[in-house]
Design an enzyme around this catalytic site. Sequence first.
Site, PDB file in Angstrom:
ATOM      1  CB  SER A 126      -0.853  -0.032   1.279  1.00 42.89           C
ATOM      2  OG  SER A 126      -1.408   1.221   1.527  1.00 42.89           O
ATOM      3  CE1 TYR A 153      -3.774  -2.738   5.590  1.00 47.49           C
ATOM      4  CE2 TYR A 153      -3.290  -0.413   5.293  1.00 47.49           C
ATOM      5  CZ  TYR A 153      -3.555  -1.651   4.755  1.00 47.49           C
ATOM      6  OH  TYR A 153      -3.578  -1.813   3.402  1.00 47.49           O
ATOM      7  CE  LYS A 157      -1.224  -4.624   3.419  1.00 44.40           C
ATOM      8  NZ  LYS A 157      -1.405  -5.938   2.818  1.00 44.40           N
TER       9      LYS A 157
HETATM   10  N1  UFG Z   1     -13.198  10.474   3.576  1.00 43.45           N
HETATM   11  C1  UFG Z   1     -14.236  11.326   3.873  1.00 43.45           C
HETATM   12  N2  UFG Z   1     -15.403  10.778   4.317  1.00 43.45           N
HETATM   13  C2  UFG Z   1     -15.579   9.446   4.494  1.00 43.45           C
HETATM   14  C3  UFG Z   1     -14.498   8.583   4.192  1.00 43.45           C
HETATM   15  C4  UFG Z   1     -13.321   9.132   3.739  1.00 43.45           C
HETATM   16  O1  UFG Z   1     -14.112  12.540   3.741  1.00 43.45           O
HETATM   17  O2  UFG Z   1     -16.659   9.038   4.927  1.00 43.45           O
HETATM   18  C5  UFG Z   1     -11.955  11.047   3.067  1.00 43.45           C
HETATM   19  C6  UFG Z   1     -10.748  10.757   3.930  1.00 43.45           C
HETATM   20  O3  UFG Z   1     -10.630  11.744   4.939  1.00 43.45           O
HETATM   21  C7  UFG Z   1      -9.620  10.788   2.921  1.00 43.45           C
HETATM   22  C8  UFG Z   1     -10.270  10.293   1.628  1.00 43.45           C
HETATM   23  O4  UFG Z   1     -11.666  10.434   1.826  1.00 43.45           O
HETATM   24  O5  UFG Z   1      -9.215  12.101   2.717  1.00 43.45           O
HETATM   25  C9  UFG Z   1      -9.979   8.842   1.336  1.00 43.45           C
HETATM   26  O6  UFG Z   1     -10.268   8.080   2.493  1.00 43.45           O
HETATM   27  P1  UFG Z   1     -10.363   6.487   2.452  1.00 43.45           P
HETATM   28  O7  UFG Z   1     -10.730   6.036   3.842  1.00 43.45           O
HETATM   29  O8  UFG Z   1     -11.236   6.054   1.341  1.00 43.45           O
HETATM   30  O9  UFG Z   1      -8.902   6.051   2.075  1.00 43.45           O
HETATM   31  P2  UFG Z   1      -7.520   6.319   2.825  1.00 43.45           P
HETATM   32  O10 UFG Z   1      -6.707   7.102   1.861  1.00 43.45           O
HETATM   33  O11 UFG Z   1      -7.645   6.865   4.173  1.00 43.45           O
HETATM   34  O12 UFG Z   1      -7.009   4.823   3.050  1.00 43.45           O
HETATM   35  C10 UFG Z   1      -6.717   4.031   1.961  1.00 43.45           C
HETATM   36  C11 UFG Z   1      -6.961   2.549   2.280  1.00 43.45           C
HETATM   37  C12 UFG Z   1      -5.967   2.066   3.254  1.00 43.45           C
HETATM   38  C13 UFG Z   1      -4.573   2.459   2.859  1.00 43.45           C
HETATM   39  C14 UFG Z   1      -4.500   3.931   2.624  1.00 43.45           C
HETATM   40  C15 UFG Z   1      -3.157   4.351   2.158  1.00 43.45           C
HETATM   41  O13 UFG Z   1      -8.252   2.346   2.790  1.00 43.45           O
HETATM   42  O14 UFG Z   1      -6.054   0.670   3.323  1.00 43.45           O
HETATM   43  O15 UFG Z   1      -5.416   4.267   1.634  1.00 43.45           O
HETATM   44  O16 UFG Z   1      -3.052   5.740   2.154  1.00 43.45           O
HETATM   45  F1  UFG Z   1      -3.692   2.152   3.817  1.00 43.45           F
END
Ligand code: UFG
Length: 342
Positions: A126, A153, A157
């Site tokens: 990741s 998590y 990785k």
């Molecule tokens: N977000 C919102 N509202 C929500 C969910 C997410 O605004 O309800 C925002 C988050 O703050 C973030 C973006 O959308 O800015 C993406 O969030 P995600 O949870 O979809 O993804 P992440 O980038 O946090 O996490 C993902 C994977 C992880 C991995 C990570 C690596 O889910 O497994 O990318 O950066 F580790």
Amino acid sequence: MARIVVTGGTGYIGSHTVVCLMQQGYDVVIVDNLSNSNTGVLDGIAAITGKRPTFENLDCMDFMSMSRLFSRYTDIEAIIHFAASKAVNESVEKPLMYYRNNISSLVSVLDLMHQFNVNNIVFSSSCTVYGQPDKDHLPVDETAPIKKALSPYGNTKQINEEIILDEAHANPKMKATILRYFNPIGAHPSAMIGELPNGVPQNLLPYLTQTAAGIRPKLRVFGNDYNTPDGSCIRDYIYVMDLARAHVQAVERMLKKKSQEQVEIFNLGTGRGLSVLELISLFEKATGVKVPYEIVARREGDIEQVWADPTKANTVLGWKADTPIEDVLVSAWNWEKRIRNI
Ligand code: UFG
């Protein structure tokens, strides 16, 4: 055609990859303990490919059962190891579960590969291994420093990658391809398989499509006071089918012995960063469906901005994530509509 074992093959990225492998003629054996999926996924794969993949309901941590699997299938050419726990928040609450699942399953798989002379592994990593890259490392390429992980998590990785490097050093026959995914989204164009999180979605896209479907009243946008053009976080959203294709290309590269290196690492992203607010607006334009949302406080542990420099995957692997974002968002919406009978 070559036999490939896909651990976590009924999961989100795993199932899309299985479809691509089967369509290229590979003989796939899925190993999954159904901890975050169900056998309905096998029906979806069968509906798309016309063939039900072999399925072994096994936990990769169950060394004896896995050992029997390796003895039964004597012609395994490669393993694609997806099986892992993957929710960042959950890993903060249950670190031991994450260390146990994600580390011991990889150790078992590598141990059995060595014992049974299976020498090729593709590993799901990741972009989380980069943490928040420094501004001069954006977009992030494979040479960017690995920073201290922000969650258990993420740490699993990083440790997984180190375990692979150490095992490769000790075992000259072994070859590994480590794929560092950015943010996978979307569903197969048939809408027969897609992302189906258990409970309340943690990730943006499933939360967004469930809001559009009326299951959730409002999407919460976590922060609009970041140092980005519109204040919301930026990510590199990559179509899950493009990502799936990268696995087939990685397997082919290993089986055809195209690489001189024992371990290769690739960033898999589009090279384009999109903010949360941009993504909402693109979804509304592409589908014609309004997404009610509100700005709320920042989410703990969020990275402000990260997107990929995929040049190495483009040139060395010959792979490019080229599906237009509008099509990707429509695929996610079509999947949500199908499972909700909308
Ligand atoms: N977000 C919102 N509202 C929500 C969910 C997410 O605004 O309800 C925002 C988050 O703050 C973030 C973006 O959308 O800015 C993406 O969030 P995600 O949870 O979809 O993804 P992440 O980038 O946090 O996490 C993902 C994977 C992880 C991995 C990570 C690596 O889910 O497994 O990318 O950066 F580790």
